[in-house]
Scaffold this active site. Structure first.
Site, PDB file in Angstrom:
ATOM      1  N   CYS A 122       0.725  -1.097  -0.035  1.00  0.00           N
ATOM      2  CA  CYS A 122      -0.042   0.031  -0.075  1.00  0.00           C
ATOM      3  C   CYS A 122       0.912   1.355   0.276  1.00  0.00           C
ATOM      4  O   CYS A 122       0.402   2.539  -0.081  1.00  0.00           O
ATOM      5  CB  CYS A 122      -0.927  -0.002   1.254  1.00  0.00           C
ATOM      6  SG  CYS A 122      -1.995  -1.375   1.201  1.00  0.00           S
ATOM      7  N   HIS A 268      -3.227   6.952   2.334  1.00  0.00           N
ATOM      8  CA  HIS A 268      -3.900   5.535   1.777  1.00  0.00           C
ATOM      9  C   HIS A 268      -5.316   5.370   2.500  1.00  0.00           C
ATOM     10  O   HIS A 268      -5.350   5.503   3.771  1.00  0.00           O
ATOM     11  CB  HIS A 268      -2.579   4.334   2.558  1.00  0.00           C
ATOM     12  CG  HIS A 268      -3.241   3.183   2.395  1.00  0.00           C
ATOM     13  ND1 HIS A 268      -3.597   2.870   0.947  1.00  0.00           N
ATOM     14  CD2 HIS A 268      -3.393   1.761   3.003  1.00  0.00           C
ATOM     15  CE1 HIS A 268      -4.085   1.558   0.943  1.00  0.00           C
ATOM     16  NE2 HIS A 268      -3.904   0.969   2.285  1.00  0.00           N
ATOM     17  N   ASN A 299     -10.257  -0.333   0.221  1.00  0.00           N
ATOM     18  CA  ASN A 299      -8.743  -0.358  -0.055  1.00  0.00           C
ATOM     19  C   ASN A 299      -8.127  -0.872  -1.170  1.00  0.00           C
ATOM     20  O   ASN A 299      -8.294  -2.326  -1.536  1.00  0.00           O
ATOM     21  CB  ASN A 299      -8.319  -0.965   1.155  1.00  0.00           C
ATOM     22  CG  ASN A 299      -6.785  -1.324   1.317  1.00  0.00           C
ATOM     23  OD1 ASN A 299      -5.953  -0.900   0.453  1.00  0.00           O
ATOM     24  ND2 ASN A 299      -6.196  -1.561   2.605  1.00  0.00           N
TER      25      ASN A 299
HETATM   26  C1  LIG Z   1     -10.257  -4.957  10.240  1.00  0.00           C
HETATM   27  C2  LIG Z   1     -10.521  -3.956  11.187  1.00  0.00           C
HETATM   28  C3  LIG Z   1     -11.857  -2.941  10.458  1.00  0.00           C
HETATM   29  C4  LIG Z   1     -11.270  -4.662  12.249  1.00  0.00           C
HETATM   30  O1  LIG Z   1     -11.824  -3.591  13.263  1.00  0.00           O
HETATM   31  P1  LIG Z   1     -11.599  -3.849  14.760  1.00  0.00           P
HETATM   32  O2  LIG Z   1     -12.302  -2.811  15.488  1.00  0.00           O
HETATM   33  O3  LIG Z   1     -10.098  -3.988  15.030  1.00  0.00           O
HETATM   34  O4  LIG Z   1     -12.159  -5.512  15.059  1.00  0.00           O
HETATM   35  P2  LIG Z   1     -11.533  -6.517  15.974  1.00  0.00           P
HETATM   36  O5  LIG Z   1     -10.806  -7.380  15.257  1.00  0.00           O
HETATM   37  O6  LIG Z   1     -10.913  -5.900  17.084  1.00  0.00           O
HETATM   38  O7  LIG Z   1     -12.977  -7.184  16.549  1.00  0.00           O
HETATM   39  C5  LIG Z   1     -13.703  -6.521  17.431  1.00  0.00           C
HETATM   40  C6  LIG Z   1     -15.102  -7.486  17.432  1.00  0.00           C
HETATM   41  O8  LIG Z   1     -15.771  -7.285  15.976  1.00  0.00           O
HETATM   42  C7  LIG Z   1     -16.130  -8.696  15.866  1.00  0.00           C
HETATM   43  N1  LIG Z   1     -15.746  -8.811  14.379  1.00  0.00           N
HETATM   44  C8  LIG Z   1     -14.645  -8.793  13.622  1.00  0.00           C
HETATM   45  N2  LIG Z   1     -14.946  -8.735  12.510  1.00  0.00           N
HETATM   46  C9  LIG Z   1     -16.013  -8.595  12.002  1.00  0.00           C
HETATM   47  C10 LIG Z   1     -16.974  -8.488  11.185  1.00  0.00           C
HETATM   48  N3  LIG Z   1     -16.392  -8.429   9.826  1.00  0.00           N
HETATM   49  N4  LIG Z   1     -18.234  -8.311  11.253  1.00  0.00           N
HETATM   50  C11 LIG Z   1     -18.931  -8.156  12.610  1.00  0.00           C
HETATM   51  N5  LIG Z   1     -18.064  -8.214  13.704  1.00  0.00           N
HETATM   52  C12 LIG Z   1     -16.929  -8.503  13.457  1.00  0.00           C
HETATM   53  C13 LIG Z   1     -14.885  -9.455  16.614  1.00  0.00           C
HETATM   54  O9  LIG Z   1     -15.174 -10.784  16.558  1.00  0.00           O
HETATM   55  C14 LIG Z   1     -14.917  -8.879  17.882  1.00  0.00           C
HETATM   56  O10 LIG Z   1     -15.849  -9.130  18.425  1.00  0.00           O
HETATM   57  P3  LIG Z   1     -15.788  -9.343  20.192  1.00  0.00           P
HETATM   58  O11 LIG Z   1     -15.498  -7.845  20.857  1.00  0.00           O
HETATM   59  O12 LIG Z   1     -17.051  -9.873  20.623  1.00  0.00           O
HETATM   60  O13 LIG Z   1     -14.514 -10.236  20.330  1.00  0.00           O
HETATM   61  C15 LIG Z   1      -9.447  -3.013  11.862  1.00  0.00           C
HETATM   62  O14 LIG Z   1      -8.686  -3.995  12.692  1.00  0.00           O
HETATM   63  C16 LIG Z   1      -8.634  -2.593  10.708  1.00  0.00           C
HETATM   64  O15 LIG Z   1      -9.272  -1.693   9.751  1.00  0.00           O
HETATM   65  N6  LIG Z   1      -7.312  -2.775  10.678  1.00  0.00           N
HETATM   66  C17 LIG Z   1      -6.466  -2.281   9.762  1.00  0.00           C
HETATM   67  C18 LIG Z   1      -6.682  -2.607   8.369  1.00  0.00           C
HETATM   68  C19 LIG Z   1      -5.957  -2.056   7.393  1.00  0.00           C
HETATM   69  O16 LIG Z   1      -5.910  -0.812   7.460  1.00  0.00           O
HETATM   70  N7  LIG Z   1      -5.168  -3.139   6.703  1.00  0.00           N
HETATM   71  C20 LIG Z   1      -4.516  -2.623   5.583  1.00  0.00           C
HETATM   72  C21 LIG Z   1      -3.360  -1.656   5.923  1.00  0.00           C
HETATM   73  S1  LIG Z   1      -2.608  -1.548   4.528  1.00  0.00           S
END
Ligand SMILES: CC(C)(COP(=O)(O)OP(=O)(O)OC[C@H]1O[C@@H](n2cnc3c(N)ncnc32)[C@H](O)[C@@H]1OP(=O)(O)O)[C@@H](O)C(=O)NCCC(=O)NCCS
Length: 343
Positions: A122, A268, A299
């Protein structure tokens, strides 16, 4: 020892034109919900994403790049024959060799431009832009095309809750050319390979080819899953929020620009919460236009910054001559930030 003639380039470089291509198919969150237990509300609130584009069979990496590049070349007001370099940043072109850049250079009708691909996730657009600037100032090309292009839908595991909703497809391109004034600031870039496991391909191609089913991930129907991009969402999120704001600030400092002097911020397009957090940490004033293309484009990795730039200019939210901070970050982990004048 004979004395070599020094190469003669332009004093500085600038972005002269930008173009984008978004696949015709728009995919709303409802389609993503067919394979994962989630909700439209969760996806919107946790990532900002409402829709993304997925490419069809004709919308190949090369085809999307040619479309975006044609627009960038027209926008720059030059002809394809004047382009001396074509740099393609992508992680989703499936042919290992030759580089897709040579095919794109040929289809555009460049006059045998130097052409090569780079893999910088990215951060790929910033890496390409930095190379292009170097080529122009060094004198090995007068005009260089920098393309960020991805078909991430080919590398997305639609049963993976953590990534299924994140990725999209598209191509963005810029023409970089000579300038008498600096219009691309110093690049602040780097890598943190100790964190390479946080975003990666699930299975390397050679292991996938061997097809040892006992060790390969299977889908809900018991079939071997095609390799996909996986990530430790929270670790990447934290890194982006804490470390990348510092890198963005360093790029401002290196260019000698204060947040007050900035017109546009194009980070990004990974997650709108990361964007919001960076805006806050950098204390960007109200007047700074912030790219939020992630909402409708998802993304698109290397394509995300040029696509967002093109859209801001097309909608009139940003204008030619504006000063913009761009920062890309992702798999590697790698990053690149710089301040540019918009074309
Ligand atoms: C992927 C992303 C959106 C997930 O969001 P998050 O707030 O970190 O989510 P978590 O993994 O901590 O999960 C939080 C809760 O949501 C749940 N959850 C995870 N994915 C889910 C989905 N798709 N739908 C609903 N619930 C979901 C989890 O089970 C967790 O539940 P719990 O609290 O009961 O255990 C976030 O981590 C993110 O954007 N990360 C960076 C991604 C990125 O930018 N990547 C590329 C960089 S180039």
């Amino acid at each position: 020892m004979p004395k070599l003639k020094p190469s003669k380039g332009a004093p500085y470089a600038r972005i002269l034109g930008v173009g984008g291509y978004r696949p015709t198919r728009v995919v709303p969150n409802e389609v993503i919900l067919e394979k994962i237990d989630s909700s439209d509300e969760w996806i919107r609130s946790r990532s900002g994403i409402e829709t993304r584009h997925w490419a069809n069979d004709e919308e190949t990496v090369a085809a999307m790049s040619v479309e975006a590049s044609g627009k960038a070349i027209a926008d720059a007001g030059i002809s394809a024959e004047q382009i001396g370099g074509v740099i393609v940043s992508t992680v989703s072109h499936f042919k290992q060799t030759p580089a897709v850049a040579t095919e794109i250079a040929d289809k555009l009708g460049t006059n045998k431009a130097a052409a090569f691909d780079i893999s910088a996730g990215c951060a790929g657009f910033g890496y390409g832009l930095t190379l292009a600037k170097g080529m122009i100032v060094e004198g090995s090309a007068e005009y260089v095309l920098v393309i960020g292009v991805e078909r991430l839908s080919d590398l997305t595991d639609l049963e993976d809750r953590a990534t299924a909703f994140l990725f999209g497809d598209g191509a963005g391109a810029v023409v970089v050319g000579p300038s008498q004034e600096p219009h691309i600031g110093p690049t602040v870039w780097g890598s943190e390979g100790d964190k390479s496991e946080t975003i990666k391909q699930t299975v390397p191609w050679n292991e996938f080819r061997i097809g040892n089913v006992a060790e390969l991930p299977l889908d809900s129907e018991g079939n071997v899953k095609f390799p996909a991009i996986t990530q430790e969402g929270q670790a990447v999120f934290r890194w982006a929020v804490f470390e990348m704001a510092k890198v963005a600030q360093q790029a401002l400092d290196a260019a000698g620009i204060t947040p007050d002097e900035l017109d546009v911020f194009i980070p990004h397009q990974a997650n709108e919460r990361i964007i919001d957090s960076m805006v806050k940490t950098l204390k960007l004033p109200e007047h700074v236009t912030v790219a939020r293309d992630v909402r409708t484009t998802g993304n698109t990795s290397a394509a995300s910054i040029p696509l967002a730039m093109e859209r801001l200019l097309a909608t009139g939210e940003a204008k030619s001559g504006d000063t913009a901070l761009v920062i890309g970050f992702g798999a590697g982990l790698v990053y690149a930030a710089t301040v540019v004048t918009l074309p």
